[in-house]
Design a protein around this motif. Structure first.
Motif, PDB file in Angstrom:
ATOM      1  N   GLY A   1      11.934 -20.302 -50.669  1.00 27.94           N
ATOM      2  CA  GLY A   1      12.770 -21.471 -50.431  1.00 27.94           C
ATOM      3  C   GLY A   1      12.807 -21.845 -48.961  1.00 27.94           C
ATOM      4  O   GLY A   1      12.557 -21.032 -48.084  1.00 27.94           O
TER       5      GLY A   1
ATOM      6  N   GLY B   1      15.480 -23.148 -47.371  1.00 31.22           N
ATOM      7  CA  GLY B   1      16.809 -23.003 -46.780  1.00 31.22           C
ATOM      8  C   GLY B   1      17.005 -21.651 -46.143  1.00 31.22           C
ATOM      9  O   GLY B   1      16.125 -20.796 -46.124  1.00 31.22           O
ATOM     10  N   GLY B   2      18.201 -21.432 -45.619  1.00 27.80           N
ATOM     11  CA  GLY B   2      18.519 -20.188 -44.950  1.00 27.80           C
ATOM     12  C   GLY B   2      18.939 -19.075 -45.887  1.00 27.80           C
ATOM     13  O   GLY B   2      19.209 -17.970 -45.441  1.00 27.80           O
ATOM     14  N   SER B   3      19.037 -19.341 -47.180  1.00 31.03           N
ATOM     15  CA  SER B   3      19.467 -18.283 -48.098  1.00 31.03           C
ATOM     16  C   SER B   3      18.357 -17.247 -48.251  1.00 31.03           C
ATOM     17  O   SER B   3      17.193 -17.536 -48.093  1.00 31.03           O
ATOM     18  N   GLY B   4      18.742 -16.054 -48.565  1.00 27.94           N
ATOM     19  CA  GLY B   4      17.776 -14.971 -48.732  1.00 27.94           C
ATOM     20  C   GLY B   4      17.921 -13.928 -47.648  1.00 27.94           C
ATOM     21  O   GLY B   4      17.442 -12.819 -47.797  1.00 27.94           O
ATOM     22  N   GLY B   5      18.547 -14.283 -46.570  1.00 27.80           N
ATOM     23  CA  GLY B   5      18.901 -13.345 -45.521  1.00 27.80           C
ATOM     24  C   GLY B   5      17.760 -12.530 -44.973  1.00 27.80           C
ATOM     25  O   GLY B   5      16.677 -13.031 -44.716  1.00 27.80           O
ATOM     26  N   ARG B   6      18.029 -11.251 -44.794  1.00 30.34           N
ATOM     27  CA  ARG B   6      17.089 -10.344 -44.137  1.00 30.34           C
ATOM     28  C   ARG B   6      15.797 -10.169 -44.918  1.00 30.34           C
ATOM     29  O   ARG B   6      14.724 -10.048 -44.326  1.00 30.34           O
TER      30      ARG B   6
ATOM     31  N   ARG C   1      14.318 -12.340 -46.891  1.00 34.51           N
ATOM     32  CA  ARG C   1      13.524 -13.551 -46.701  1.00 34.51           C
ATOM     33  C   ARG C   1      12.839 -13.524 -45.333  1.00 34.51           C
ATOM     34  O   ARG C   1      11.638 -13.788 -45.208  1.00 34.51           O
ATOM     35  N   GLU C   2      13.609 -13.207 -44.299  1.00 35.56           N
ATOM     36  CA  GLU C   2      13.062 -13.160 -42.940  1.00 35.56           C
ATOM     37  C   GLU C   2      11.984 -12.091 -42.809  1.00 35.56           C
ATOM     38  O   GLU C   2      10.951 -12.314 -42.180  1.00 35.56           O
TER      39      GLU C   2
END
Length: 182
Positions: free
Chosen positions: A67, A69-74, A76-77
């Motif tokens: 995604g 957006g910024g969701s998913g946190g660590r 995702r990053e």
């Protein structure tokens, strides 16, 4: 619909096509020795276009997976940072390198999509390996003709035309397969 990566690839691959056209424009009998550099440069540019396509396509697909957006946190990053780190070391798009990337980050066997016209997975992998080897030889060893010494050209005009077409078809087949399996 074609990915943004394929649209960019179609623009960039035109450099290889243009170099071949320049070769044709100055080709005479006998062709000047300096004309050969255009064919070698065209092959290097064509494979560079494929490399960029693979990098862009997997990044685009990874963005779809996690995604925008910024969701998913660590997690995702970490996923996106790991991909970017692996892409720093990607370089030449050999089948092994391409396959590992798509499997690792998307769990997609990209080779299943490498089927079109007279190509199957095995033949496509073999052909890409041959082009990558030839590009390596050209880029790192030049294979520049030596004046007064007859030798086979590193890249014939007909082979170059076929290599460019193959790379275009491979990118299109990859794009269709990734889109269908995301």
């Amino acid at each position: 619909m074609a990915s943004q990566a394929l649209q960019s690839f179609n623009h960039v691959i035109q450099d290889a096509v243009d170099l071949l056209a320049h070769f044709d424009a100055i080709n005479s009998q006998p062709p000047p020795d300096s004309a050969e550099v255009l064919k070698r440069a065209s092959l290097v540019m064509a494979l560079a276009a494929l490399e960029t396509y693979i990098e862009d396509r997997i990044s685009e697909a990874a963005g779809q997976v996690v995604g925008r957006g910024g969701s998913g946190g660590r997690i995702r990053e970490f996923y996106l940072d790991s991909l970017q780190n692996d892409l720093k070391y990607f370089h030449t798009p050999t089948p092994d390198r391409v396959g590992r990337l798509f499997e690792k980050y998307l769990q997609i066997n990209v080779f299943e999509g490498w089927v079109w016209n007279n190509y199957d997975q095995v033949r496509a992998k073999k052909h890409l390996n041959a082009i990558a080897k030839k590009r390596g030889d050209i880029a790192h060893r030049s294979l520049r003709p030596v004046g007064g010494q007859p030798s086979a050209h590193a890249v014939t005009r007909e082979d170059l035309r076929k290599h460019i077409r193959f790379i275009q078809d491979l990118a299109a087949a990859t794009d269709r397969h990734i889109e269908a399996n995301l």
